[in-house]
Scaffold this motif. Structure first.
Motif, PDB file in Angstrom:
ATOM      1  N   ALA A   1     -81.893 -42.691   9.679  1.00 55.37           N
ATOM      2  CA  ALA A   1     -82.960 -42.950   8.705  1.00 55.37           C
ATOM      3  C   ALA A   1     -83.263 -41.699   7.878  1.00 55.37           C
ATOM      4  CB  ALA A   1     -84.211 -43.434   9.430  1.00 55.37           C
ATOM      5  N   LEU A   2     -83.240 -40.515   8.511  1.00 52.01           N
ATOM      6  CA  LEU A   2     -83.483 -39.283   7.771  1.00 52.01           C
ATOM      7  C   LEU A   2     -82.365 -39.012   6.760  1.00 52.01           C
ATOM      8  CD1 LEU A   2     -84.912 -36.954  10.543  1.00 52.01           C
ATOM      9  CD2 LEU A   2     -86.048 -37.579   8.407  1.00 52.01           C
ATOM     10  N   ARG A   3     -81.120 -39.274   7.161  1.00 53.80           N
ATOM     11  CA  ARG A   3     -80.022 -39.090   6.210  1.00 53.80           C
ATOM     12  C   ARG A   3     -80.175 -40.024   5.009  1.00 53.80           C
ATOM     13  NH1 ARG A   3     -76.984 -38.420  11.036  1.00 53.80           N
ATOM     14  NH2 ARG A   3     -76.430 -40.638  11.054  1.00 53.80           N
ATOM     15  N   GLU A   4     -80.569 -41.276   5.308  1.00 52.67           N
ATOM     16  CA  GLU A   4     -80.745 -42.242   4.224  1.00 52.67           C
ATOM     17  C   GLU A   4     -81.886 -41.796   3.299  1.00 52.67           C
ATOM     18  OE1 GLU A   4     -81.330 -47.076   3.644  1.00 52.67           O
ATOM     19  OE2 GLU A   4     -81.268 -46.192   5.639  1.00 52.67           O
ATOM     20  N   ALA A   5     -82.980 -41.298   3.907  1.00 46.55           N
ATOM     21  CA  ALA A   5     -84.093 -40.825   3.091  1.00 46.55           C
ATOM     22  C   ALA A   5     -83.680 -39.614   2.250  1.00 46.55           C
ATOM     23  CB  ALA A   5     -85.272 -40.473   3.993  1.00 46.55           C
ATOM     24  N   ASP A   6     -82.846 -38.730   2.828  1.00 46.50           N
ATOM     25  CA  ASP A   6     -82.356 -37.570   2.084  1.00 46.50           C
ATOM     26  C   ASP A   6     -81.522 -38.018   0.881  1.00 46.50           C
ATOM     27  OD1 ASP A   6     -81.974 -34.930   1.461  1.00 46.50           O
ATOM     28  OD2 ASP A   6     -80.370 -34.620   2.899  1.00 46.50           O
ATOM     29  N   GLU A   7     -80.723 -39.068   1.082  1.00 49.32           N
ATOM     30  CA  GLU A   7     -79.923 -39.593  -0.020  1.00 49.32           C
ATOM     31  C   GLU A   7     -80.816 -40.154  -1.131  1.00 49.32           C
ATOM     32  OE1 GLU A   7     -77.413 -42.429   1.826  1.00 49.32           O
ATOM     33  OE2 GLU A   7     -76.144 -40.944   2.840  1.00 49.32           O
ATOM     34  N   VAL A   8     -81.912 -40.825  -0.721  1.00 48.68           N
ATOM     35  CA  VAL A   8     -82.852 -41.353  -1.720  1.00 48.68           C
ATOM     36  C   VAL A   8     -83.466 -40.202  -2.515  1.00 48.68           C
ATOM     37  CG1 VAL A   8     -85.065 -42.520  -2.001  1.00 48.68           C
ATOM     38  CG2 VAL A   8     -83.325 -43.492  -0.495  1.00 48.68           C
ATOM     39  N   LEU A   9     -83.843 -39.117  -1.807  1.00 46.15           N
ATOM     40  CA  LEU A   9     -84.406 -37.968  -2.509  1.00 46.15           C
ATOM     41  C   LEU A   9     -83.386 -37.373  -3.485  1.00 46.15           C
ATOM     42  CD1 LEU A   9     -86.347 -36.100   0.319  1.00 46.15           C
ATOM     43  CD2 LEU A   9     -87.282 -37.467  -1.547  1.00 46.15           C
ATOM     44  N   ALA A  10     -82.126 -37.349  -3.059  1.00 47.06           N
ATOM     45  CA  ALA A  10     -81.091 -36.820  -3.944  1.00 47.06           C
ATOM     46  C   ALA A  10     -80.963 -37.679  -5.201  1.00 47.06           C
ATOM     47  CB  ALA A  10     -79.749 -36.746  -3.201  1.00 47.06           C
TER      48      ALA A  10
ATOM     49  N   LEU B   1     -83.354 -39.527  -6.536  1.00 45.87           N
ATOM     50  CA  LEU B   1     -84.541 -39.288  -7.366  1.00 45.87           C
ATOM     51  C   LEU B   1     -84.443 -37.925  -8.068  1.00 45.87           C
ATOM     52  CD1 LEU B   1     -87.282 -40.624  -4.938  1.00 45.87           C
ATOM     53  CD2 LEU B   1     -86.426 -41.727  -7.004  1.00 45.87           C
ATOM     54  N   ARG B   2     -83.875 -36.945  -7.343  1.00 45.12           N
ATOM     55  CA  ARG B   2     -83.721 -35.615  -7.927  1.00 45.12           C
ATOM     56  C   ARG B   2     -82.776 -35.671  -9.132  1.00 45.12           C
ATOM     57  NH1 ARG B   2     -81.517 -33.398  -3.863  1.00 45.12           N
ATOM     58  NH2 ARG B   2     -83.454 -33.265  -2.693  1.00 45.12           N
ATOM     59  N   ALA B   3     -81.737 -36.516  -9.009  1.00 45.24           N
ATOM     60  CA  ALA B   3     -80.771 -36.623 -10.099  1.00 45.24           C
ATOM     61  C   ALA B   3     -81.398 -37.246 -11.343  1.00 45.24           C
ATOM     62  CB  ALA B   3     -79.561 -37.447  -9.649  1.00 45.24           C
ATOM     63  N   THR B   4     -82.464 -38.038 -11.140  1.00 45.24           N
ATOM     64  CA  THR B   4     -83.133 -38.688 -12.275  1.00 45.24           C
ATOM     65  C   THR B   4     -84.454 -38.003 -12.618  1.00 45.24           C
ATOM     66  OG1 THR B   4     -84.129 -40.259 -10.741  1.00 45.24           O
ATOM     67  CG2 THR B   4     -82.054 -40.901 -11.776  1.00 45.24           C
ATOM     68  N   ASN B   5     -84.662 -36.798 -12.024  1.00 44.54           N
ATOM     69  CA  ASN B   5     -85.862 -36.005 -12.312  1.00 44.54           C
ATOM     70  C   ASN B   5     -87.151 -36.757 -11.983  1.00 44.54           C
ATOM     71  OD1 ASN B   5     -84.369 -33.786 -13.305  1.00 44.54           O
ATOM     72  ND2 ASN B   5     -84.117 -34.856 -15.287  1.00 44.54           N
ATOM     73  N   VAL B   6     -87.157 -37.482 -10.869  1.00 39.58           N
ATOM     74  CA  VAL B   6     -88.357 -38.237 -10.483  1.00 39.58           C
ATOM     75  C   VAL B   6     -89.059 -37.585  -9.297  1.00 39.58           C
ATOM     76  CG1 VAL B   6     -89.198 -40.552  -9.869  1.00 39.58           C
ATOM     77  CG2 VAL B   6     -87.172 -40.313 -11.268  1.00 39.58           C
TER      78      VAL B   6
ATOM     79  N   THR C   1     -81.238 -29.957   1.319  1.00 37.54           N
ATOM     80  CA  THR C   1     -80.311 -29.020   0.686  1.00 37.54           C
ATOM     81  C   THR C   1     -80.107 -29.425  -0.778  1.00 37.54           C
ATOM     82  OG1 THR C   1     -79.202 -28.666   2.789  1.00 37.54           O
ATOM     83  CG2 THR C   1     -78.025 -28.004   0.795  1.00 37.54           C
ATOM     84  N   LEU C   2     -80.407 -28.522  -1.676  1.00 40.99           N
ATOM     85  CA  LEU C   2     -80.262 -28.788  -3.107  1.00 40.99           C
ATOM     86  C   LEU C   2     -78.798 -28.637  -3.530  1.00 40.99           C
ATOM     87  CD1 LEU C   2     -83.356 -26.784  -4.393  1.00 40.99           C
ATOM     88  CD2 LEU C   2     -83.194 -29.247  -3.917  1.00 40.99           C
TER      89      LEU C   2
END
Length: 702
Positions: A64-73, A75-80, A169-170
């Motif tokens: 679940a944490l990996r999946e959440a990290d992917e979601v953050l990535a 959102l980061r790619a779309t500047n959200v 990790t950015l």
């Protein structure tokens, strides 16, 4: 008698006393070691089960944490990522339905909360700051994927929560903060409670840093403390990732035999402990009696006239005790086999009693009123005996881990109504009113096994009827409380005292009502509690003498679509279900019962065979449309007959329905695996048998 003559008996008495004392001491020591060894094996087995269950849950958290990290990535790619509300909304969609994870939280490099799925400041102990134990290791460059922090309590009075964090990790490898999953330790509680035996047993999940995350039974004095200075962490755990020790627990001082296992892929330690007093209770009783026997033997051996006799008696007592110990061990190993035989031997005569009673009731020529009353009493007695046999077998199957439970979405309205219908006749006979209280809409569902839940409710309603008074009432209600469905069975009957409630779930204990007019064995509520536990539920009983009883059952709520509950199929028509039926059965009474049952089925011809070889010969010669097969035959058993029918091209397509008194789940599974199209247990329902036979013949003809 000269002193030389006395010396021999005295010396013999002394020698006999020493031998007897040594024998009993050795026996007691061996029993002591055996009890401890068995306890070690048991605790190791349960610790292994805890390890597997915990590992599966922790892998889910990591996933679940990996999946959440992917979601953050994403959102980061779309500047959200600067929109905390949008981030929280997206993360909330990842929370599992079973509430294993309570919330997600995103922390910046300084430990401040950037986004969260929480709508209120629930985590009073989790103030922002870079000193948080689930944040600072990432800031220092932790070399592991997940970091586990100390458990924290939610808002005052709330549940305990366990922070599990993952480094963000950015792009380019820079550190961008920490993603935290707040895990609910109570998620583990129901599984742990089933392992804790309630007699000094203790189950716990610790972080390898020393913090306690889950205990069973739940102990607030253990939670929220670091136990890294105890012997378990300082002395034992560093030596080996698994082990078994005996020591006094630091939190309550109880001496326990504890097995522990450290998960090799997570910093987590699981323990299962049994109180030494419980483990050694039987040995202490045996040792006490052995000591008494020894004192008596020595006292008797002190008289010269009784030396040889008492020595012989002591030897016989020792041999008898040893034989009883061996017999007890053999009885334990043969328990399952005995229960299978007992079920078969009891169901066979019950088949004749119930079957012919049903045929008498179906007879075209009506019986006289007194005969009808006698027939009704006969059927009620036989059905009561059948129910008792089924309860005993169910309890034994659960204890042996062989009862199969299928958890699906179950519509509670249908189960409650069918349970009340099963008890309606008994209620009418005793003048007790039945009532159901269901929520509006009737769409409430629970995750359960429909058959076993119906069995649980019918048992509770039946108790409410039996221990009631004319004009009394039994009510069944259902309600929802978040993710939990609550079923309540209320009656205004006899009720129970506090002492009776303390012994409520003791097998075969009828709470002092053995001499009354109400029949029973004292295992109904034991079976109810075990079935509820198998359905991942809990049961609570509240009662007051003279005021009635309320039994509450809590199950997990389900929003899934329920499986359709199939209604009994109608009897085949006069032109359907005709054909030739071969019945292979060595018991004459059973052959006669099936012969009389199918005699009224138009177009059905019955062939009879008394053993397996004759049955195979008739099957190959006459090619029946259906074979009814008993599994215990005098020459070859039913499994061999099934195999021979399947191997022969001439009989391979003939459907075989097993008609057997063997009702254990292993018997049914083995017959199904061998190719049986159906498995019907005795005692048979004559109406159902006619329907099933005609339906299978009609399908065969089609």
């Amino acid at each position: 008698m000269s002193w030389r003559q006395r010396l021999g008996p005295v010396a013999l008495a002394g020698l006999a006393g020493l031998v007897l004392a040594g024998s009993i001491g050795t026996k007691s020591w061996r029993e002591h070691q055996t009890a401890l060894a068995n306890a070690r094996v048991q605790t190791q087995s349960f610790a292994s089960a805890l390890e597997e269950q915990s590992r599966q849950s922790l892998h889910r958290i990591a996933s679940a944490l990996r999946e959440a990290d992917e979601v953050l990535a994403q959102l980061r790619a779309t500047n959200v990522t600067d929109d905390a509300t949008e981030v929280g909304y997206r993360l909330a969609g990842l929370l599992p339905a079973d509430r294993l994870i309570h919330a997600f939280e995103v922390l910046g490099k300084d430990g401040a909360t950037l986004a969260s799925t929480l709508t209120a400041p629930e985590l009073s102990a989790a103030a922002s700051g870079d000193g948080l134990d689930y944040h600072s290791p990432h800031a220092r460059g932790a070399d592991r994927e997940l970091v586990f922090g100390a458990p924290r309590r939610a808002a005052p009075g709330g549940d305990w929560l366990l922070p599990v964090s993952r480094r963000i990790t950015l792009p380019g490898g820079a550190w961008g903060g920490v993603l935290v999953a707040w895990v609910r330790p109570p998620y583990f509680q129901s599984f742990y409670d089933t392992l804790a035996d309630g007699h000094g047993g203790f189950v716990a999940l610790y972080l390898t840093s020393g913090w306690a995350a889950v205990t069973a039974p739940h102990d607030e004095s253990v939670m929220g403390r670091n136990w890294s200075d105890t012997a378990l962490f300082r002395l034992h755990m560093p030596q080996w990732p698994t082990g078994t020790v005996r020591e006094a627990a630091a939190h309550d001082g109880v001496d326990r035999i504890v097995s522990y296992r450290v998960l090799n892929d997570f910093p987590v330690l699981v323990t299962y402990g049994l109180a030494s007093d419980t483990v050694l209770a039987e040995w202490r009783r045996s040792a006490t009696w052995d000591g008494i026997v020894l004192l008596i033997a020595l006292a008797v051996l002190g008289g010269a006239a009784w030396l040889l006799m008492r020595h012989e008696q002591g030897r016989r007592d020792a041999e008898q005790a040893h034989a009883q110990m061996l017999a007890a061990q053999e009885a334990s190993r043969a328990k399952t086999e005995f229960l299978a035989r007992m079920s078969h031997e009891l169901r066979t005569p019950l088949n004749a009693v119930l079957g012919f009673a049903q045929l008498l009731g179906d007879d075209a020529e009506p019986l006289a009123p007194v005969q009808q009353r006698h027939l009704r009493l006969l059927r009620e007695g036989a059905e009561h005996l059948q129910a008792l046999v089924s309860d005993v077998i169910d309890v034994a199957s659960i204890e042996a881990g062989r009862l199969e439970i299928t958890l699906r979405p179950v519509p509670l309205a249908e189960v409650i109504e069918s349970s009340l219908a099963m008890c309606a006749a008994a209620a009418a006979a005793t003048g007790v009113r039945l009532e159901s209280k269901l929520p509006a809409g009737g769409a409430l569902r629970a995750t359960a096994d429909a058959t076993r839940l119906r069995q649980v409710l019918a048992n509770l309603v039946s108790n409410g009827i039996k221990y009631n008074h004319p004009g009394g009432q039994v009510a069944v209600s259902a309600s929802a409380d978040g993710e939990v469905v609550r079923l309540e069975v209320d009656d205004d009957g006899l009720g129970m005292t506090d002492d009776q409630q303390q012994q409520l779930f003791t097998p075969y204990n009828r709470l002092g009502r053995e001499g009354g007019t109400v029949r029973g064995t004292g295992i109904g509520l034991v079976l109810v509690r075990q079935l509820v536990a198998l359905m991942n539920g809990r049961i609570e009983v509240r009662s007051e003498a003279g005021r009635g009883t309320r039994v509450t059952i809590e199950l997990q709520r389900s929003d899934g679509a329920p499986d359709p509950i199939s209604a009994p199929a109608p009897l085949a028509s006069q032109t359907e279900g005709a054909g030739l039926v071969l019945y292979i059965e060595d018991e004459p009474v059973n052959r006669l019962l099936v012969q009389e049952t199918l005699r009224t089925c138009p177009g059905v011809e019955l062939l009879l065979a008394e053993n397996g070889r004759d049955g195979l010969a008739l099957a190959r010669e006459r090619r029946p449309g259906l074979v009814l097969l008993d599994m215990q035959l005098p020459d070859i058993d039913g499994h061999q007959v099934l195999q021979a029918l399947r191997d022969d091209p001439a009989t391979r397509e003939i459907p075989v329905a097993v008609l057997s008194a063997g009702a254990m789940s292993d018997d049914i599974a083995r017959a199904r695996a061998a190719g049986a199209a159906a498995y019907w247990t005795k005692p048979i329902d004559v109406v159902a048998l006619r329907t099933q036979v005609q339906r299978m013949l009609a399908r065969r003809g089609g």
